[in-house]
Every structure is written in structure tokens, then in C-alpha cells.
Design a protein around this motif. Sequence first.
Motif, PDB file in Angstrom:
ATOM      1  N   HIS A  37       0.833  -1.207   0.000  1.00 15.63           N
ATOM      2  CA  HIS A  37       0.000   0.000   0.000  1.00 15.63           C
ATOM      3  C   HIS A  37       0.869   1.259   0.000  1.00 15.63           C
ATOM      4  CE1 HIS A  37      -2.706  -3.124   1.585  1.00 15.63           C
ATOM      5  NE2 HIS A  37      -3.585  -2.490   0.834  1.00 15.63           N
ATOM      6  N   ASP A  38       1.547   1.493  -1.112  1.00 13.65           N
ATOM      7  CA  ASP A  38       2.388   2.672  -1.280  1.00 13.65           C
ATOM      8  C   ASP A  38       2.290   3.064  -2.743  1.00 13.65           C
ATOM      9  OD1 ASP A  38       4.839   4.167  -2.055  1.00 13.65           O
ATOM     10  OD2 ASP A  38       5.383   3.895   0.058  1.00 13.65           O
ATOM     11  N   ASP A  39       1.722   4.242  -3.007  1.00 17.27           N
ATOM     12  CA  ASP A  39       1.502   4.677  -4.392  1.00 17.27           C
ATOM     13  C   ASP A  39       2.805   4.791  -5.179  1.00 17.27           C
ATOM     14  OD1 ASP A  39      -1.214   4.770  -3.989  1.00 17.27           O
ATOM     15  OD2 ASP A  39      -1.244   6.912  -3.503  1.00 17.27           O
ATOM     16  N   GLU A  40       3.852   5.291  -4.536  1.00 16.68           N
ATOM     17  CA  GLU A  40       5.137   5.450  -5.225  1.00 16.68           C
ATOM     18  C   GLU A  40       5.692   4.086  -5.631  1.00 16.68           C
ATOM     19  OE1 GLU A  40       9.584   7.347  -4.504  1.00 16.68           O
ATOM     20  OE2 GLU A  40       8.071   7.534  -2.940  1.00 16.68           O
ATOM     21  N   LEU A  41       5.638   3.130  -4.722  1.00 14.11           N
ATOM     22  CA  LEU A  41       6.136   1.786  -5.001  1.00 14.11           C
ATOM     23  C   LEU A  41       5.270   1.096  -6.051  1.00 14.11           C
ATOM     24  CD1 LEU A  41       8.437  -0.041  -4.114  1.00 14.11           C
ATOM     25  CD2 LEU A  41       6.955  -0.950  -2.330  1.00 14.11           C
ATOM     26  N   ALA A  42       3.980   1.340  -6.030  1.00 10.29           N
ATOM     27  CA  ALA A  42       3.060   0.725  -6.987  1.00 10.29           C
ATOM     28  C   ALA A  42       3.344   1.182  -8.424  1.00 10.29           C
ATOM     29  CB  ALA A  42       1.619   1.044  -6.613  1.00 10.29           C
ATOM     30  N   ARG A  43       3.887   2.388  -8.580  1.00 13.44           N
ATOM     31  CA  ARG A  43       4.199   2.916  -9.916  1.00 13.44           C
ATOM     32  C   ARG A  43       5.502   2.353 -10.477  1.00 13.44           C
ATOM     33  NH1 ARG A  43       2.247   7.748  -7.541  1.00 13.44           N
ATOM     34  NH2 ARG A  43       4.357   8.380  -7.021  1.00 13.44           N
ATOM     35  N   MET A  44       6.288   1.692  -9.629  1.00 12.24           N
ATOM     36  CA  MET A  44       7.596   1.188 -10.062  1.00 12.24           C
ATOM     37  C   MET A  44       7.515  -0.282 -10.455  1.00 12.24           C
ATOM     38  SD  MET A  44      10.057   2.680  -7.114  1.00 12.24           S
ATOM     39  CE  MET A  44       9.998   4.389  -6.624  1.00 12.24           C
ATOM     40  N   SER A  45       8.329  -0.633 -11.429  1.00 15.29           N
ATOM     41  CA  SER A  45       8.491  -2.032 -11.795  1.00 15.29           C
ATOM     42  C   SER A  45       9.887  -2.423 -11.325  1.00 15.29           C
ATOM     43  CB  SER A  45       8.357  -2.197 -13.304  1.00 15.29           C
ATOM     44  OG  SER A  45       8.452  -3.546 -13.640  1.00 15.29           O
ATOM     45  N   ILE A  46       9.942  -3.310 -10.335  1.00 12.08           N
ATOM     46  CA  ILE A  46      11.208  -3.650  -9.690  1.00 12.08           C
ATOM     47  C   ILE A  46      11.525  -5.125  -9.897  1.00 12.08           C
ATOM     48  CG2 ILE A  46      12.424  -3.780  -7.478  1.00 12.08           C
ATOM     49  CD1 ILE A  46      10.735  -1.372  -6.584  1.00 12.08           C
ATOM     50  N   THR A  47      12.749  -5.388 -10.334  1.00 13.05           N
ATOM     51  CA  THR A  47      13.241  -6.747 -10.520  1.00 13.05           C
ATOM     52  C   THR A  47      14.003  -7.170  -9.273  1.00 13.05           C
ATOM     53  OG1 THR A  47      13.483  -6.369 -12.882  1.00 13.05           O
ATOM     54  CG2 THR A  47      14.726  -8.200 -11.958  1.00 13.05           C
ATOM     55  N   VAL A  48      13.727  -8.384  -8.808  1.00 15.29           N
ATOM     56  CA  VAL A  48      14.459  -8.954  -7.679  1.00 15.29           C
ATOM     57  C   VAL A  48      15.389 -10.011  -8.269  1.00 15.29           C
ATOM     58  CG1 VAL A  48      14.299 -10.104  -5.443  1.00 15.29           C
ATOM     59  CG2 VAL A  48      12.450  -8.585  -6.193  1.00 15.29           C
ATOM     60  N   GLY A  49      16.675  -9.667  -8.332  1.00 17.71           N
ATOM     61  CA  GLY A  49      17.634 -10.553  -8.975  1.00 17.71           C
ATOM     62  C   GLY A  49      18.077 -11.715  -8.113  1.00 17.71           C
ATOM     63  N   GLU A  50      18.216 -11.464  -6.821  1.00 17.16           N
ATOM     64  CA  GLU A  50      18.729 -12.491  -5.918  1.00 17.16           C
ATOM     65  C   GLU A  50      18.354 -12.115  -4.496  1.00 17.16           C
ATOM     66  OE1 GLU A  50      23.063 -14.380  -4.579  1.00 17.16           O
ATOM     67  OE2 GLU A  50      23.000 -12.683  -5.968  1.00 17.16           O
ATOM     68  N   VAL A  51      18.197 -13.139  -3.659  1.00 12.83           N
ATOM     69  CA  VAL A  51      18.029 -12.938  -2.217  1.00 12.83           C
ATOM     70  C   VAL A  51      19.048 -13.816  -1.526  1.00 12.83           C
ATOM     71  CG1 VAL A  51      16.517 -13.226  -0.213  1.00 12.83           C
ATOM     72  CG2 VAL A  51      15.577 -12.340  -2.354  1.00 12.83           C
ATOM     73  N   ARG A  52      19.890 -13.192  -0.717  1.00 12.68           N
ATOM     74  CA  ARG A  52      20.911 -13.928   0.036  1.00 12.68           C
ATOM     75  C   ARG A  52      20.502 -13.985   1.506  1.00 12.68           C
ATOM     76  NH1 ARG A  52      26.188 -10.835  -2.240  1.00 12.68           N
ATOM     77  NH2 ARG A  52      25.721 -11.157  -4.441  1.00 12.68           N
ATOM     78  N   MET A  53      20.604 -15.173   2.049  1.00  5.55           N
ATOM     79  CA  MET A  53      20.239 -15.414   3.448  1.00  5.55           C
ATOM     80  C   MET A  53      21.488 -15.494   4.317  1.00  5.55           C
ATOM     81  SD  MET A  53      16.969 -15.629   3.156  1.00  5.55           S
ATOM     82  CE  MET A  53      16.692 -15.968   4.888  1.00  5.55           C
TER      83      MET A  53
END
Length: 131
Positions: A37-53
Motif C-alpha cells: 500500500h504505497d503509491d510510489e512503489l506501486a508505480r515502479m516495476s522492480i526486478t528482484v535478482g537475488e536474495v541472500r540469506m
Amino acid sequence: MAKNANRDGKAPTQRMLRVGEVIRRTLSEVLQRGDVHDDELARMSITVGEVRMTSDLRIATAFVLPLGGQGKEEALEALRRNKHEIRHLVVKGGTMKFAPELRFEIDGTFDQIDATRALLAEDHVRQDLDD
């Protein structure tokens, strides 16, 4: 430190890789659907390349990049501002019992690829490769 090495320099375990991939896929889906629920974030297309644990699976660092590479800092700020809601959505959409702390960093992979291409295109490097 190797690309996938954890903080103590050791290679990630299969469990770390598996949990990281589950979080990456779920996080990608959450961002793609615009569930936050964030209008600014909703307008962005974001790629998640990797998640490191981390080895204890308590911290997940997501390496992200906005589509086209523009607005990196704005995207990072929006993700960090909404990290608690995103964390809840990721756990709700996944199969995990425990919710790791989410951290966000810019994915530099594409910049590294561009730098390598530029290096390989230089005349003296190309000459060495052709020999």
C-alpha cells in the motif's frame, strides 16, 4: 568475498539457497501485483535478482533493480520504508513459518556486465583476445 558467500566467507548451504529463492519468487510476485500500500512503489516495476540469506536464516538481503535502472535510490527508499508490510506479505504468500528481516540493496550485476562488455570492446583488449 565470493558473490554468494555469506558473512563468514563460507559458501551458502542448500537450505540458505532454497529459502532465498522462495523469498525471491514471493517478493517478486508481491511487487509485481502491487500488493504493498504505497503509491510510489506501486508505480515502479522492480526486478528482484537475488536474495541472500544469513546462515541463521534471520536476515534476507534482496538485490533489486528498477526496470531500466532509473530511479534506483527512490526504489530503494520506497522498499525500505515499506519493509515491514513487505515482510508480512512475503511470509503470508510463502510456506515459511519464520519471517526473516528484509534488507534491500541495489543489484549491481547489470552494471558489472556493462563494465565487462566495455572492457572487452577496448582495442587493446580485443587485440589480446584475437591473438
